[in-house]
Design a protein around this motif. Structure first.
Motif, short mmCIF file in Angstrom:
data_model
loop_
_atom_site.label_atom_id
_atom_site.label_comp_id
_atom_site.label_asym_id
_atom_site.label_seq_id
_atom_site.Cartn_x
_atom_site.Cartn_y
_atom_site.Cartn_z
N MET A 117 -21.17 -59.70 -10.96
CA MET A 117 -20.05 -59.94 -11.86
C MET A 117 -20.53 -59.62 -13.26
SD MET A 117 -17.76 -61.25 -9.78
CE MET A 117 -16.58 -61.93 -10.94
N MET A 118 -19.93 -58.60 -13.85
CA MET A 118 -20.32 -58.24 -15.20
C MET A 118 -19.28 -58.80 -16.15
SD MET A 118 -21.68 -54.54 -16.25
CE MET A 118 -22.42 -54.24 -17.83
N THR A 119 -19.74 -59.40 -17.23
CA THR A 119 -18.81 -60.03 -18.17
C THR A 119 -18.91 -59.35 -19.53
OG1 THR A 119 -20.35 -61.64 -19.10
CG2 THR A 119 -19.30 -62.23 -17.02
N SER A 120 -17.98 -59.67 -20.38
CA SER A 120 -18.02 -59.11 -21.73
C SER A 120 -18.87 -59.98 -22.65
CB SER A 120 -16.60 -59.01 -22.30
OG SER A 120 -15.83 -58.16 -21.47
N ASN A 121 -19.40 -61.05 -22.10
CA ASN A 121 -20.28 -61.93 -22.87
C ASN A 121 -21.67 -61.32 -22.95
OD1 ASN A 121 -21.89 -63.89 -23.92
ND2 ASN A 121 -21.45 -65.43 -22.34
N LYS A 122 -22.01 -60.76 -24.10
CA LYS A 122 -23.27 -60.03 -24.23
C LYS A 122 -24.49 -60.95 -24.09
CE LYS A 122 -21.28 -56.12 -24.71
NZ LYS A 122 -20.81 -55.67 -23.40
N GLU A 123 -24.29 -62.26 -24.24
CA GLU A 123 -25.43 -63.18 -24.11
C GLU A 123 -25.77 -63.41 -22.66
OE1 GLU A 123 -27.02 -63.70 -26.82
OE2 GLU A 123 -25.35 -62.71 -27.85
N ASP A 124 -24.81 -63.19 -21.77
CA ASP A 124 -25.02 -63.49 -20.35
C ASP A 124 -24.21 -62.49 -19.52
OD1 ASP A 124 -25.86 -64.70 -18.08
OD2 ASP A 124 -24.47 -66.41 -18.22
N PRO A 125 -24.61 -61.20 -19.59
CA PRO A 125 -23.72 -60.14 -19.09
C PRO A 125 -23.61 -60.03 -17.58
CG PRO A 125 -25.76 -59.21 -19.94
CD PRO A 125 -25.81 -60.66 -20.25
N LEU A 126 -24.64 -60.42 -16.83
CA LEU A 126 -24.60 -60.20 -15.38
C LEU A 126 -24.79 -61.49 -14.60
CD1 LEU A 126 -26.87 -57.05 -14.80
CD2 LEU A 126 -24.44 -57.11 -15.37
N ILE A 127 -23.93 -61.67 -13.62
CA ILE A 127 -24.14 -62.76 -12.66
C ILE A 127 -24.24 -62.10 -11.29
CG2 ILE A 127 -23.16 -64.86 -11.66
CD1 ILE A 127 -21.47 -64.94 -14.37
N VAL A 128 -25.38 -62.24 -10.64
CA VAL A 128 -25.59 -61.58 -9.35
C VAL A 128 -25.41 -62.61 -8.24
CG1 VAL A 128 -27.18 -60.25 -7.94
CG2 VAL A 128 -27.21 -59.99 -10.43
N MET A 129 -24.48 -62.32 -7.32
CA MET A 129 -24.17 -63.28 -6.27
C MET A 129 -24.48 -62.72 -4.89
SD MET A 129 -20.50 -64.71 -7.57
CE MET A 129 -19.69 -63.25 -6.97
N ASP A 130 -25.00 -63.56 -4.02
CA ASP A 130 -25.16 -63.15 -2.61
C ASP A 130 -23.79 -62.98 -1.99
OD1 ASP A 130 -27.93 -63.14 -2.52
OD2 ASP A 130 -27.98 -65.31 -2.28
N ASN A 131 -23.70 -62.10 -1.02
CA ASN A 131 -22.43 -61.90 -0.32
C ASN A 131 -22.61 -62.21 1.16
OD1 ASN A 131 -20.01 -61.08 0.74
ND2 ASN A 131 -20.31 -58.89 0.29
N PRO A 132 -22.24 -63.41 1.54
CA PRO A 132 -22.45 -63.82 2.94
C PRO A 132 -21.60 -63.02 3.91
CG PRO A 132 -21.21 -65.49 1.75
CD PRO A 132 -21.63 -64.47 0.74
N ILE A 187 -20.38 -53.78 -8.37
CA ILE A 187 -20.17 -54.38 -9.69
C ILE A 187 -18.68 -54.55 -9.94
CG2 ILE A 187 -20.54 -54.17 -12.18
CD1 ILE A 187 -22.75 -52.28 -11.74
N LEU A 188 -18.30 -55.77 -10.29
CA LEU A 188 -16.94 -56.08 -10.71
C LEU A 188 -17.00 -56.52 -12.17
CD1 LEU A 188 -15.70 -58.38 -7.79
CD2 LEU A 188 -14.61 -56.22 -8.43
N GLY A 189 -15.98 -56.19 -12.92
CA GLY A 189 -15.98 -56.67 -14.30
C GLY A 189 -14.83 -56.07 -15.07
N PRO A 190 -14.42 -56.74 -16.14
CA PRO A 190 -13.27 -56.26 -16.91
C PRO A 190 -13.55 -54.92 -17.57
CG PRO A 190 -14.36 -58.05 -18.05
CD PRO A 190 -15.00 -57.95 -16.71
N SER A 191 -12.50 -54.22 -17.82
CA SER A 191 -12.56 -52.93 -18.50
C SER A 191 -13.27 -53.09 -19.85
CB SER A 191 -11.12 -52.46 -18.68
OG SER A 191 -11.09 -51.27 -19.34
N GLY A 192 -14.20 -52.19 -20.12
CA GLY A 192 -14.88 -52.21 -21.41
C GLY A 192 -16.14 -53.06 -21.46
N CYS A 193 -16.51 -53.72 -20.34
CA CYS A 193 -17.67 -54.61 -20.38
C CYS A 193 -18.99 -53.84 -20.27
CB CYS A 193 -17.57 -55.71 -19.33
SG CYS A 193 -17.83 -55.15 -17.64
N GLY A 194 -18.93 -52.54 -19.93
CA GLY A 194 -20.16 -51.75 -19.95
C GLY A 194 -20.61 -51.21 -18.60
N GLY A 231 -20.85 -48.31 -33.28
CA GLY A 231 -20.19 -49.40 -32.57
C GLY A 231 -21.08 -50.60 -32.35
N GLN A 232 -20.53 -51.56 -31.65
CA GLN A 232 -21.33 -52.70 -31.26
C GLN A 232 -22.10 -52.32 -30.00
OE1 GLN A 232 -17.71 -54.94 -30.84
NE2 GLN A 232 -18.48 -56.50 -32.25
N ALA A 233 -22.96 -53.23 -29.57
CA ALA A 233 -23.72 -52.96 -28.35
C ALA A 233 -22.78 -52.89 -27.15
CB ALA A 233 -24.76 -54.04 -28.15
#
Ligand code: ADP
Ligand code: ADP
Length: 227
Positions: free
Chosen positions: A208-223, A35-42, A16-18
């Motif tokens: 926030m986990m995305t399916s974009n393998k170039e930029d997979p994680l966005i970590v946000m503070d939660n006030p 972690i939130l993110g679409p199905s299949g993002c890893g 498969g792919q990565a």
């Protein structure tokens, strides 16, 4: 820096792919990140890699400077999406087995049994101790899996949508119990959910986990985090 350190983690399933590509993430000791993110993002692959269930990956995973999963002195509690209970063992035997494997060996047998009872009570399933997993509802199995993960007093807790099979009212109740218990343990926690409200309620930071393998994680503070 004490905590769970994931560097440059790449996982490719056969043919498969990565599934994950060059993922970097650091969780300080005793933090809880959702972690939130679409199905299949890893998301599951990330948890399974930390738990040592992915045979081949590239990159480094360490906890307080010790490499995982080779370093078996770091206890990891995993609540997998399919609960992962052994069908041929009763509820209490499932928990007992996990404690034995993880070598909660400093406890006497009596303390061990007490701990099992306490966690079952805490999850509201004391009356299910002698039942077999396949005779239980999804929500009940999920609570067994959570009790089992807590019972080994893990340093790292990995939860893959652990409340998904609970009805709304039970979920709120278990969320509250979970938070209370989590706070009393020195456990570093990564919590996958599909539920935005749950991510905000439970996450000190929200990934926030995305399916974009170039930029997979966005970590946000939660006030809004207030444990
Ligand atoms: P998520 O948990 O975010 O839904 P997964 O980690 O389960 O995502 O899956 C990430 C990617 O890896 C998906 O494309 C999925 O199809 C693939 N994948 C997951 N498990 C396996 C496996 N055992 N064999 C092959 N591909 C897999
Ligand atoms: P198995 O997986 O073979 O069924 P268990 O996990 O149930 O074994 O039991 C593990 C150990 O705990 C055994 O040594 C067993 O004698 C002991 N044990 C089983 N049930 C109890 C109990 N209710 N109270 C105390 N010890 C128990």
């Amino acid at each position: 820096n004490r905590g769970l350190d994931i560097r440059n983690l790449t996982v490719e399933y056969q043919g498969g792919q990565a599934a994950l590509k060059s993922v970097d993430l650091f969780l300080p000791e005793h933090s809880i990140y959702t972690i939130l993110g679409p199905s299949g993002c890893g998301k599951s692959t990330l948890l399974r890699s930390i738990a040592g269930l992915v045979k081949t990956y590239h990159g480094e995973i360490s906890y307080n400077g010790k490499a995982l999963p080779e370093q078996d002195q770091v206890l990891i509690g995993l609540v997998p999406q399919n609960y992962g209970l052994l069908p041929w063992k009763t509820v209490q035997s499932n928990i007992r087995t996990a404690m034995r494997i993880s070598n909660s060996g400093t406890l006497t047998k009596q303390q061990q049994e007490q701990r099992i009872t306490n966690w079952l009570e805490s999850m509201g399933i004391a009356d299910l101790a002698h039942r077999y997993p396949l005779s239980l509802s999804g929500g009940q199995q999920q609570r067994v899996a959570i009790a089992r993960a807590f019972a080994i007093s893990p340093q790292i807790m990995l939860l893959d949508e652990p409340f998904s099979a609970l009805d709304a009212i039970t979920r709120e109740e278990i969320q509250r119990i979970f938070l209370g218990n989590w706070n009393s343990l020195p456990t570093t926690t990564l919590f996958v959910t599909h539920d935005v409200e749950e991510a905000i309620l439970l996450g000190e930071k929200i990934i926030m986990m995305t399916s974009n393998k170039e930029d997979p994680l966005i970590v946000m503070d939660n006030p809004l985090f207030s444990i």
